[in-house]
Each structure stands twice: as C-alpha cells, then as structure tokens.
Design a protein around this motif. Sequence first.
Motif, PDB file in Angstrom:
ATOM      1  N   ARG A 127      -7.001  -2.676   3.055  1.00 16.59           N
ATOM      2  CA  ARG A 127      -6.707  -2.519   1.633  1.00 16.59           C
ATOM      3  C   ARG A 127      -7.632  -1.456   1.063  1.00 16.59           C
ATOM      4  NH1 ARG A 127      -5.328  -7.162  -2.364  1.00 16.59           N
ATOM      5  NH2 ARG A 127      -3.296  -6.421  -1.700  1.00 16.59           N
TER       6      ARG A 127
ATOM      7  N   VAL B  77       0.703   3.900  -2.156  1.00 11.11           N
ATOM      8  CA  VAL B  77       1.645   2.799  -1.946  1.00 11.11           C
ATOM      9  C   VAL B  77       3.000   3.341  -1.516  1.00 11.11           C
ATOM     10  CG1 VAL B  77       2.935   0.968  -3.128  1.00 11.11           C
ATOM     11  CG2 VAL B  77       0.460   1.142  -3.425  1.00 11.11           C
TER      12      VAL B  77
ATOM     13  N   ASP C 272      -1.684  -0.083   1.593  1.00 16.66           N
ATOM     14  CA  ASP C 272      -1.989  -1.238   0.752  1.00 16.66           C
ATOM     15  C   ASP C 272      -3.106  -0.780  -0.177  1.00 16.66           C
ATOM     16  OD1 ASP C 272      -2.609  -3.667  -0.418  1.00 16.66           O
ATOM     17  OD2 ASP C 272      -3.395  -4.574   1.417  1.00 16.66           O
TER      18      ASP C 272
END
Length: 118
Positions: free
Chosen positions: A65, A84, A89
């Motif tokens: 992430r 994105v 992510d």
Amino acid sequence: MTMAGNSGPDSVAADDAIADVSAQRAVLLDVREQHEWDLGHSPLATLIPMSQLQGRIDELPIGRRLLVVCHSGQRSARVQAALVEIGYDALNVAGGMIAWQLAGGEIVAEGPGPARVD
C-alpha cells in the motif's frame, strides 16, 4: 481508518497514515519537489517528485500500500488517482505534510536549520 478534513474514500487521515507507516503496513511516498523535501520530510518517506514519477514508476514497490503525500494534499490526490488507475493500492494523505506535522508525525530536514513544512 479515520477520515478527516478533505478526505474521502481514497484518502487516509494523517494520524492513521503515521500509524500505518510506523508499523510498516504502508509505504509513504512523498511527491513534493526536492526543495520542499529539504525543508522538512518524514524520515520514513521515499521521495519521488510528481514531476519525475512517470519516469521513475518502476521504483514503486509492487504489492505494498502506498500512502501518497505532498504539501497540502492536492498534488498527492492527483498522483494517488493515477496510481490507482494503473493498479496500485494507493491512498492520499489528507491535508498532506501540513496535517502530518500537526498530527505529531516526525519531520527532519536536509541541511541546517529546524525541520519545517512551509
């Protein structure tokens, strides 16, 4: 995940971002320019200025992430949306480095003088 300020479904509040980066649950991607970074940045961040991101996209970690931060959250929101769109992510840090500092996130400077986010 706490939402604050101008945050939306693609954003994370600074206090949550600090916790996630500190616990190594996410990578902090600073997209400000070098002169902004030099004044004050998180010691846990990776700098890839927005102006260089397209040419350095291969430096981003796959499968992690990304929490994208800039000065106030405007540039990073654009970068987050683009990341994105190509499959990363990614979340925008609402309020940027201003919010990071106000939430108690550590900042350091390159060179003389106290660290600051102007």
